[in-house]
Design a protein around this motif. Sequence first.
Motif, short mmCIF file in Angstrom:
data_model
loop_
_atom_site.label_atom_id
_atom_site.label_comp_id
_atom_site.label_asym_id
_atom_site.label_seq_id
_atom_site.Cartn_x
_atom_site.Cartn_y
_atom_site.Cartn_z
N ILE A 187 0.84 -1.20 0.00
CA ILE A 187 0.00 0.00 0.00
C ILE A 187 0.87 1.25 0.00
O ILE A 187 0.63 2.20 -0.76
N LEU A 188 1.89 1.27 0.84
CA LEU A 188 2.77 2.44 0.89
C LEU A 188 3.46 2.65 -0.45
O LEU A 188 3.63 3.79 -0.89
N MET A 189 3.85 1.57 -1.11
CA MET A 189 4.50 1.69 -2.41
C MET A 189 3.52 2.25 -3.44
O MET A 189 3.88 3.13 -4.24
N LEU A 190 2.27 1.79 -3.43
CA LEU A 190 1.30 2.29 -4.39
C LEU A 190 0.98 3.77 -4.15
O LEU A 190 0.85 4.55 -5.10
N LEU A 191 0.87 4.15 -2.89
CA LEU A 191 0.64 5.57 -2.59
C LEU A 191 1.81 6.43 -3.04
O LEU A 191 1.63 7.52 -3.60
N ARG A 192 3.00 5.94 -2.81
CA ARG A 192 4.21 6.67 -3.25
C ARG A 192 4.26 6.75 -4.77
O ARG A 192 4.64 7.77 -5.34
N TYR A 193 3.85 5.67 -5.44
CA TYR A 193 3.80 5.62 -6.90
C TYR A 193 2.88 6.72 -7.43
O TYR A 193 3.24 7.43 -8.37
N GLY A 211 4.17 10.78 -9.31
CA GLY A 211 3.93 10.89 -10.74
C GLY A 211 4.16 9.60 -11.49
O GLY A 211 4.82 9.60 -12.53
N HIS A 212 3.65 8.51 -10.98
CA HIS A 212 3.71 7.19 -11.62
C HIS A 212 5.13 6.68 -11.81
O HIS A 212 5.53 6.28 -12.89
N HIS A 213 5.87 6.73 -10.72
CA HIS A 213 7.24 6.21 -10.72
C HIS A 213 7.44 5.44 -9.41
O HIS A 213 7.18 5.97 -8.34
N ILE A 214 7.87 4.18 -9.51
CA ILE A 214 8.12 3.37 -8.33
C ILE A 214 9.60 3.44 -8.01
O ILE A 214 10.44 3.04 -8.81
N PRO A 215 9.95 3.96 -6.84
CA PRO A 215 11.35 3.99 -6.45
C PRO A 215 11.90 2.56 -6.27
O PRO A 215 11.22 1.70 -5.72
N VAL A 216 13.10 2.33 -6.74
CA VAL A 216 13.73 1.03 -6.63
C VAL A 216 13.87 0.61 -5.17
O VAL A 216 13.73 -0.56 -4.83
N ARG A 217 14.09 1.59 -4.31
CA ARG A 217 14.25 1.30 -2.88
C ARG A 217 13.04 0.54 -2.34
O ARG A 217 13.18 -0.42 -1.59
N LEU A 237 22.93 -0.48 -0.22
CA LEU A 237 24.11 0.31 0.16
C LEU A 237 24.83 0.87 -1.05
O LEU A 237 25.25 2.04 -1.06
N ILE A 238 24.99 0.06 -2.08
CA ILE A 238 25.67 0.52 -3.30
C ILE A 238 24.87 1.64 -3.95
O ILE A 238 25.43 2.67 -4.35
N LEU A 239 23.54 1.47 -4.05
CA LEU A 239 22.72 2.52 -4.64
C LEU A 239 22.77 3.81 -3.83
O LEU A 239 22.74 4.90 -4.38
N GLU A 240 22.86 3.68 -2.52
CA GLU A 240 22.97 4.87 -1.66
C GLU A 240 24.34 5.54 -1.86
O GLU A 240 24.44 6.76 -1.90
N LYS A 241 25.40 4.74 -1.98
CA LYS A 241 26.74 5.30 -2.17
C LYS A 241 26.88 6.04 -3.49
O LYS A 241 27.57 7.05 -3.56
N ILE A 242 26.27 5.53 -4.53
CA ILE A 242 26.38 6.20 -5.83
C ILE A 242 25.31 7.27 -6.01
O ILE A 242 25.15 7.82 -7.09
N LYS A 243 24.59 7.52 -4.93
CA LYS A 243 23.57 8.58 -4.90
C LYS A 243 22.46 8.33 -5.92
O LYS A 243 21.92 9.27 -6.51
N ALA A 244 22.12 7.07 -6.12
CA ALA A 244 21.05 6.73 -7.07
C ALA A 244 19.70 7.20 -6.57
O ALA A 244 18.78 7.41 -7.35
N PHE A 245 19.56 7.38 -5.25
CA PHE A 245 18.29 7.81 -4.69
C PHE A 245 18.18 9.32 -4.62
O PHE A 245 17.16 9.86 -4.26
N HIS A 246 19.23 10.02 -4.97
CA HIS A 246 19.25 11.48 -4.86
C HIS A 246 19.41 12.12 -6.23
O HIS A 246 20.33 12.87 -6.47
N THR A 247 18.49 11.81 -7.11
CA THR A 247 18.56 12.35 -8.46
C THR A 247 17.63 13.54 -8.58
O THR A 247 16.96 13.94 -7.64
N ALA A 248 17.57 14.08 -9.75
CA ALA A 248 16.71 15.24 -9.99
C ALA A 248 15.24 14.88 -9.79
O ALA A 248 14.43 15.74 -9.48
N SER A 249 14.88 13.59 -9.96
CA SER A 249 13.48 13.20 -9.79
C SER A 249 13.05 13.28 -8.34
O SER A 249 11.87 13.29 -8.05
N SER A 250 13.98 13.35 -7.39
CA SER A 250 13.60 13.46 -5.99
C SER A 250 13.38 14.90 -5.56
O SER A 250 12.91 15.16 -4.47
N GLU A 251 13.73 15.87 -6.42
CA GLU A 251 13.52 17.28 -6.08
C GLU A 251 12.04 17.61 -5.90
O GLU A 251 11.69 18.30 -4.95
N PRO A 252 11.12 17.14 -6.77
CA PRO A 252 9.70 17.43 -6.52
C PRO A 252 9.22 16.85 -5.18
O PRO A 252 8.38 17.43 -4.53
#
Length: 146
Positions: free
Chosen positions: A67-73, A77-83, A122-137
Amino acid sequence: MGFYSKLEKWVSGIVDIMLAILIILILVVMGEAIFNIVVQVIPLSSMDTLSSLIEEVATLFILLEIILMLLRYMKEGHHIPVRYLILISMTAILRQLLLSHDGGAQTLFFSVAILILVVVLLILEKIKAFHTASSEPLEQIKQEEH
């Protein structure tokens, strides 16, 4: 406004309605799971009942994460975070690990699978994959809420 943008808006609206129906159905299933937990806790008389109770609670957590994933989706804007996908996978594997009593090899495989998913996080966090321009909104939404 062009044909494709109208079509995209229309399809997006239909997807949102279908997701809302899915969320409602999952909430109903969660309500049934909570009812089953309450019914099983009161006459908790055997280990089979305890095992069934643990299975219901673990299933409830998986449903909650979905449910939390669907609400976040819908919110992003219809994007599921890999996390979220990785966390739901870890929860499902952990549920299977808690409920399976087959042997050491299977327990080891489940543990290694969870370890691999943690390393991927951990690898995705280190390469800042979760901190892209899509997280600005998302940050703007958080600031507007406060």
